[in-house]
Design a protein around this motif. Structure first.
Motif, PDB file in Angstrom:
ATOM      1  N   ASP A   4     -10.680 -15.389   4.468  1.00 30.31           N
ATOM      2  CA  ASP A   4     -11.259 -15.115   3.201  1.00 30.31           C
ATOM      3  C   ASP A   4     -10.813 -13.678   2.845  1.00 30.31           C
ATOM      4  O   ASP A   4     -10.973 -13.435   1.599  1.00 30.31           O
ATOM      5  CB  ASP A   4     -12.648 -15.604   2.964  1.00 30.31           C
ATOM      6  CG  ASP A   4     -13.549 -14.852   3.776  1.00 30.31           C
ATOM      7  OD1 ASP A   4     -13.085 -14.621   4.888  1.00 30.31           O
ATOM      8  OD2 ASP A   4     -14.981 -14.904   3.624  1.00 30.31           O
ATOM      9  N   ARG A   5     -10.625 -12.691   3.765  1.00 33.79           N
ATOM     10  CA  ARG A   5     -10.390 -11.471   3.316  1.00 33.79           C
ATOM     11  C   ARG A   5      -9.058 -11.016   3.596  1.00 33.79           C
ATOM     12  O   ARG A   5      -8.473 -11.468   4.725  1.00 33.79           O
ATOM     13  CB  ARG A   5     -11.529 -10.506   3.782  1.00 33.79           C
ATOM     14  CG  ARG A   5     -11.624 -10.532   5.407  1.00 33.79           C
ATOM     15  CD  ARG A   5     -12.476  -9.273   5.894  1.00 33.79           C
ATOM     16  NE  ARG A   5     -12.205  -9.041   7.298  1.00 33.79           N
ATOM     17  CZ  ARG A   5     -11.586  -8.558   7.810  1.00 33.79           C
ATOM     18  NH1 ARG A   5     -10.546  -8.199   7.357  1.00 33.79           N
ATOM     19  NH2 ARG A   5     -11.704  -8.541   9.295  1.00 33.79           N
ATOM     20  N   SER A  45      -5.733   3.950   0.955  1.00 34.80           N
ATOM     21  CA  SER A  45      -5.314   2.666   1.145  1.00 34.80           C
ATOM     22  C   SER A  45      -4.569   2.152   0.263  1.00 34.80           C
ATOM     23  O   SER A  45      -4.534   2.449  -0.854  1.00 34.80           O
ATOM     24  CB  SER A  45      -6.686   1.967   1.722  1.00 34.80           C
ATOM     25  OG  SER A  45      -7.630   1.901   0.446  1.00 34.80           O
ATOM     26  N   GLY A  46      -4.013   1.101   0.372  1.00 38.77           N
ATOM     27  CA  GLY A  46      -3.090   0.223  -0.518  1.00 38.77           C
ATOM     28  C   GLY A  46      -2.860  -1.104  -0.198  1.00 38.77           C
ATOM     29  O   GLY A  46      -2.836  -1.602   1.044  1.00 38.77           O
ATOM     30  N   ALA A  51       6.439 -11.128   1.994  1.00 36.33           N
ATOM     31  CA  ALA A  51       7.235 -12.158   1.695  1.00 36.33           C
ATOM     32  C   ALA A  51       6.653 -13.783   1.814  1.00 36.33           C
ATOM     33  O   ALA A  51       6.896 -14.371   0.857  1.00 36.33           O
ATOM     34  CB  ALA A  51       8.622 -12.290   2.503  1.00 36.33           C
ATOM     35  N   ASN A  52       5.629 -13.919   2.633  1.00 34.06           N
ATOM     36  CA  ASN A  52       5.063 -15.134   2.938  1.00 34.06           C
ATOM     37  C   ASN A  52       3.923 -15.211   1.667  1.00 34.06           C
ATOM     38  O   ASN A  52       3.054 -16.397   2.132  1.00 34.06           O
ATOM     39  CB  ASN A  52       4.693 -15.265   4.228  1.00 34.06           C
ATOM     40  CG  ASN A  52       3.640 -14.580   4.596  1.00 34.06           C
ATOM     41  OD1 ASN A  52       3.102 -13.527   4.125  1.00 34.06           O
ATOM     42  ND2 ASN A  52       3.008 -14.925   5.808  1.00 34.06           N
ATOM     43  N   GLY A  53       3.469 -14.292   0.795  1.00 31.13           N
ATOM     44  CA  GLY A  53       2.519 -14.222   0.023  1.00 31.13           C
ATOM     45  C   GLY A  53       1.318 -13.830   0.520  1.00 31.13           C
ATOM     46  O   GLY A  53       0.340 -13.977  -0.222  1.00 31.13           O
ATOM     47  N   GLU A  54       1.370 -13.426   1.592  1.00 25.78           N
ATOM     48  CA  GLU A  54      -0.017 -12.901   2.246  1.00 25.78           C
ATOM     49  C   GLU A  54      -0.210 -11.400   1.668  1.00 25.78           C
ATOM     50  O   GLU A  54       0.755 -10.735   1.680  1.00 25.78           O
ATOM     51  CB  GLU A  54       0.388 -12.774   3.768  1.00 25.78           C
ATOM     52  CG  GLU A  54      -0.868 -12.030   4.570  1.00 25.78           C
ATOM     53  CD  GLU A  54      -1.595 -13.156   5.280  1.00 25.78           C
ATOM     54  OE1 GLU A  54      -1.198 -14.145   5.841  1.00 25.78           O
ATOM     55  OE2 GLU A  54      -2.888 -12.938   5.328  1.00 25.78           O
ATOM     56  N   ARG A  55      -1.433 -11.298   1.267  1.00 24.86           N
ATOM     57  CA  ARG A  55      -2.078  -9.914   0.876  1.00 24.86           C
ATOM     58  C   ARG A  55      -2.552  -9.280   2.308  1.00 24.86           C
ATOM     59  O   ARG A  55      -3.203  -9.734   2.699  1.00 24.86           O
ATOM     60  CB  ARG A  55      -3.175  -9.925  -0.107  1.00 24.86           C
ATOM     61  CG  ARG A  55      -2.683 -10.416  -1.760  1.00 24.86           C
ATOM     62  CD  ARG A  55      -1.931  -9.468  -2.441  1.00 24.86           C
ATOM     63  NE  ARG A  55      -2.945  -8.635  -2.959  1.00 24.86           N
ATOM     64  CZ  ARG A  55      -2.590  -7.381  -3.694  1.00 24.86           C
ATOM     65  NH1 ARG A  55      -1.152  -7.234  -3.763  1.00 24.86           N
ATOM     66  NH2 ARG A  55      -3.417  -6.482  -4.015  1.00 24.86           N
ATOM     67  N   LEU A 163      10.628  -4.148   8.033  1.00 28.13           N
ATOM     68  CA  LEU A 163       9.140  -3.865   8.622  1.00 28.13           C
ATOM     69  C   LEU A 163       8.141  -4.987   8.092  1.00 28.13           C
ATOM     70  O   LEU A 163       7.375  -5.571   8.566  1.00 28.13           O
ATOM     71  CB  LEU A 163       8.837  -2.329   8.169  1.00 28.13           C
ATOM     72  CG  LEU A 163       7.514  -1.982   8.381  1.00 28.13           C
ATOM     73  CD1 LEU A 163       7.247  -1.945  10.113  1.00 28.13           C
ATOM     74  CD2 LEU A 163       7.163  -0.620   7.868  1.00 28.13           C
ATOM     75  N   LYS A 164       8.612  -5.131   6.656  1.00 25.65           N
ATOM     76  CA  LYS A 164       7.422  -6.168   5.950  1.00 25.65           C
ATOM     77  C   LYS A 164       7.556  -7.246   6.572  1.00 25.65           C
ATOM     78  O   LYS A 164       6.658  -7.999   6.656  1.00 25.65           O
ATOM     79  CB  LYS A 164       8.011  -5.989   4.492  1.00 25.65           C
ATOM     80  CG  LYS A 164       7.299  -5.038   3.807  1.00 25.65           C
ATOM     81  CD  LYS A 164       7.594  -4.993   2.334  1.00 25.65           C
ATOM     82  CE  LYS A 164       7.309  -3.594   1.475  1.00 25.65           C
ATOM     83  NZ  LYS A 164       7.496  -3.938   0.202  1.00 25.65           N
TER      84      LYS A 164
END
Lengths: 710, 73
Positions: A4-5, A45-46, A51-55, A163-164
């Motif tokens: 959830d986080r 922080s940022g 690309a897979n939609g993950e934050r 890298l992403k």
């Protein structure tokens, strides 16, 4: 792993590893600055979306060479990594290493590996190493560290997207709780195992290495409470554990293991000719040219601050005047309108007007830092600074103090030695900041005539420079006194890397400037906001009979002298200010400031200056019934005409004006600075001492000036 | 007497042997000054007190005390 986080990824690396450039390249403007729990180190922080939609949340940790840290900046990394319960404990690590000098970066990499946190190695500054003819066999590095290795360039943006994508794999490893075999890069000795056992009794950790680190650092780790620190120390005392000797053995052991691996993986195509940096340094840090270049740069910077900021400062002033006018035109003529226009808008306007100067100063300083120049300045002046009980790194704070003491004091966090850092904090507010300039501008004309001297120099301009030099000398002398008074056994180090000169990345510079200006607005803004409301109250209200009498008398005066509307308004304002609490306060302190040559009117200005020094000008304008005009010259004319009722002479003569000038050079009339000093030193003691010693300097020098020349 | 880094003239290079002081050694090791590595004296700071050294491709500034603790051959 909770779903959830967002996953937290720490960006860790040596200073000058290109870590911040990489962080900026990844997050761009999506950065936020907050605090680490319990300490005053800024946390950057940022959040980014993969690309897979993950934050994921990226945290840019301060640069550090090993998990045996020196400065308070560096300690926060160890504080976080030794405590799995810490809110910033990362789920994964991106380890950043400059590809130019890989050996140096591998020490920390192998230490971090022992934390058993999924990690990936990111080699930066690919563009430079390619140009230098250095190539790596990354698969050999992957084999050794057992992690993915990726080469990028933040300058050209090469492989940032790669890298992403790599980060997606990293997150999968976090999710699957991959418990593959963790390779050890350090064999624990008998005594180290004892240490681990002891630490584990008092702290909940994930790995043996964290327990070992707690053994080394328990004395200052915040998450170990005081009783446990004593217990750990006592038990360690019964073993053969010697922290320093162990650190050396561990470090050397690691180097011995990875150095051959890296040498095998490196291919050097280029020749080893004298580098560009070395040739540039022949001039830039030259015995004679070096210091000359430094002073030329400083002169240019301060020239630029004044020349470039004039126009934008005018716009900001105009904007706030417009806002104030607009508010009073839409709101009824009531107390709250006055609070908003004369209190809040005027107070905030007084802060915002300095943004251009502060932004320009940090733009230039950051550019110099990015190029690699600032650490050369630290190197050149370390010896001189040391004689005054400061550190070469203090030079950055002292220069920044020329704009504003608040960000300057915060920049001292990189000074590892507490005494040197404290000393820098204590003397930085003596450096003449932007807020003193309007005051100097008004007063200097009473002391020095506007004439040309010594073939072409403007006498007032020279006096202006004199005030700056006076403030620098005062800072150094005070630092020397503090050096003598403060006791410390703590060893002091310089040990600073002089990075390769490189082109500054505009993005890095602008993001830093944004950050510094933001700190200034928040830190100074919140104090001044409250203070300007209090001051507004003091200046607008008074004992009720006194206020009524002032109004009645003013009305009579205005009708008998048939003043026009503007003059009548100004006259009423000045009479009301005299009858207000501020006026009473001014009269109350008059006996104390009489020996300095000041009357109660100047007393009011001294009091209101506590929000910020430049308010002096506005207060003077109100007192001398020219409140409607903010022009410094109008204020000056009124002040010049003022006659002292006791001596019958001009109130602003040479002696009293010089006295007032000196007072403003030395006095710490800035509540925001005191608040920041309190926070950085974690005690009320230091801001109080700071306020008192600067106050004594101010009062003493003003007293002497007035008594001598008066 | 052991030779230390302060004995190097500008431009001279030597090999690090060990450290005279454990406390200093901890700090120096972390920035990559390790036994058997090559170290080169670049120059003294304009006002003295500090020295610029070169290790591989890295330049490091250290104080006289720090430099003195690096024993060389």
């Amino acid at each position: 792993m909770p779903q959830d986080r967002p996953i937290k990824i720490a960006i860790i690396g040596n200073p000058n590893s290109g870590k911040s450039s990489l962080f900026n390249a990844l997050t761009g403007l999506n950065q936020k600055i907050s605090n680490y729990p319990g300490v005053t180190v800024d946390k950057k922080s940022g959040a980014i979306t993969l690309a897979n939609g993950e934050r994921v949340e990226l945290i840019d940790f301060p640069g550090i060479y090993s998990l045996y840290p020196n400065s308070s900046d560096e300690k926060i990394v160890v504080e976080t990594l030794t405590n799995p319960q810490n809110e910033n404990y990362p789920d994964a690590i991106i380890y950043v290493a400059a590809s130019l000098e890989l050996e140096k970066h591998f020490l920390l990499a192998t230490q971090l590996k022992e934390l058993k946190i999924p990690m990936l190695l990111c080699l930066t500054m690919m563009d430079i190493s390619v140009a230098k003819g250095i190539k790596y066999d990354t698969s050999a590095l992957t084999d050794y560290l057992d992690i993915a290795v990726i080469e990028v360039s933040s300058l050209t943006g090469v492989n940032i997207d790669g890298l992403k994508y790599q980060m997606i794999d990293l997150i999968n490893a976090v999710r699957q709780q991959n418990t593959t075999t963790w390779k050890n890069h350090h064999k624990l000795s008998q005594v180290e195992q004892e240490v681990i056992q002891i630490s584990r009794e008092y702290a909940v950790v994930d790995t043996d290495y964290q327990a070992l680190l707690i053994g080394h650092h328990h004395q200052w780790l915040e998450h170990i409470d005081a009783a446990d620190r004593i217990n750990i120390s006592a038990k360690l005392g019964q073993t053969d554990f010697n922290s320093i000797k162990n650190q050396i053995d561990e470090t050397l052991g690691r180097f011995n293991l990875f150095t051959p691996v890296i040498q095998r993986a490196t291919e050097r195509i280029g020749d080893n000719k004298k580098s560009k940096t070395e040739r540039l340094d022949n001039i830039i840090t030259h015995r004679i040219f070096g210091p000359i270049l430094f002073f030329a740069l400083m002169l240019f910077i301060f020239q630029a601050i004044y020349a470039w900021s004039e126009a934008p400062m005018g716009w900001i002033e105009g904007l706030f005047e417009w806002m104030s006018g607009w508010v009073s035109s839409v709101l009824p003529d009531a107390w709250y309108t006055s609070l908003i226009t004369d209190g809040i808008i005027a107070g905030l306007g007084g802060i915002m007007v300095f943004i251009p100067q502060i932004a320009i100063l940090f733009l230039l300083i950051t550019a110099l830092e990015e190029v690699g120049y600032m650490s050369r300045a630290v190197f050149m002046f370390d010896n001189i600074m040391q004689r005054f009980g400061l550190n070469g790194r203090s030079i950055v704070a002292l220069i920044s103090g020329g704009a504003c003491a608040i960000p300057a004091i915060m920049s001292t966090r990189t000074i590892a030695n507490w005494k040197e850092r404290l000393n820098t904090i204590m003397v930085t507010p003596l450096i003449s900041c932007s807020a003193r300039i309007p005051v100097y501008t008004v007063l200097i004309g009473f002391v020095v005539p506007a004439e040309t001297v010594w073939g072409g120099f403007n006498a007032q301009g020279l006096a202006f420079m004199g005030l700056y030099i006076l403030s620098i000398v005062a800072a150094l002398v005070s630092a020397w006194v503090f050096k003598m008074v403060l006791k410390s056994d703590e060893k002091s180090f310089l040990m600073i890397e002089l990075p390769q000169y490189k082109k500054p990345l505009l993005r890095n510079v602008l993001l830093t400037v944004k950050e510094k200006v933001g700190t200034f607005i928040i830190e100074a803004g919140k104090v001044i906001f409250v203070l300007s409301i209090i001051l507004w109250f003091l200046a607008s209200y008074g004992p009720s009979d006194a206020m009524q009498r002032a109004e009645a008398e003013s009305t009579t005066y205005i009708t008998t002298n048939q003043l026009d509307e503007q003059a009548a308004e100004d006259y009423l304002a000045s009479q009301k200010l005299e009858a207000s609490y501020a006026g009473h306060l001014g009269k109350f302190i008059e006996p104390a400031i009489r020996p300095l040559g000041y009357d109660w009117k100047m007393g009011i200005a001294l009091i209101t200056s506590f929000a910020a020094r430049e308010i002096f000008v506005g207060t003077m304008a109100t007192i001398y019934s020219v409140g409607s005009s903010d022009d410094e010259m109008t204020v000056r004319e009124q002040m010049a005409a003022e006659i002292n009722p006791i001596t019958g002479e001009k109130q602003y003569n040479f002696a009293s004006s010089l006295s007032l000038l000196l007072f403003y050079v030395f006095a710490l009339q800035c509540l925001s600075t005191l608040a920041v000093t309190k926070r950085e030193t974690k005690s009320w003691k230091w801001p109080i001492i700071q306020f008192l010693y600067m106050g004594i300097l101010a009062y003493g020098s003003a007293f002497m000036a007035y008594q001598w020349f008066g | 007497m052991d030779k230390n880094v302060l004995h190097l003239k500008n431009g001279e290079e030597a090999t690090v042997v060990r450290f005279a002081d454990h406390g200093m050694a901890c700090k120096l090791l972390t920035i990559g000054i390790i036994p058997d590595s090559r170290i080169k004296m670049i120059r003294k700071a304009p006002f003295g007190g500090a020295y610029c050294l070169k290790l591989g491709n890295t330049f490091v500034a250290v104080r006289a005390d720090e430099a003195r603790s690096i024993i060389i051959k």
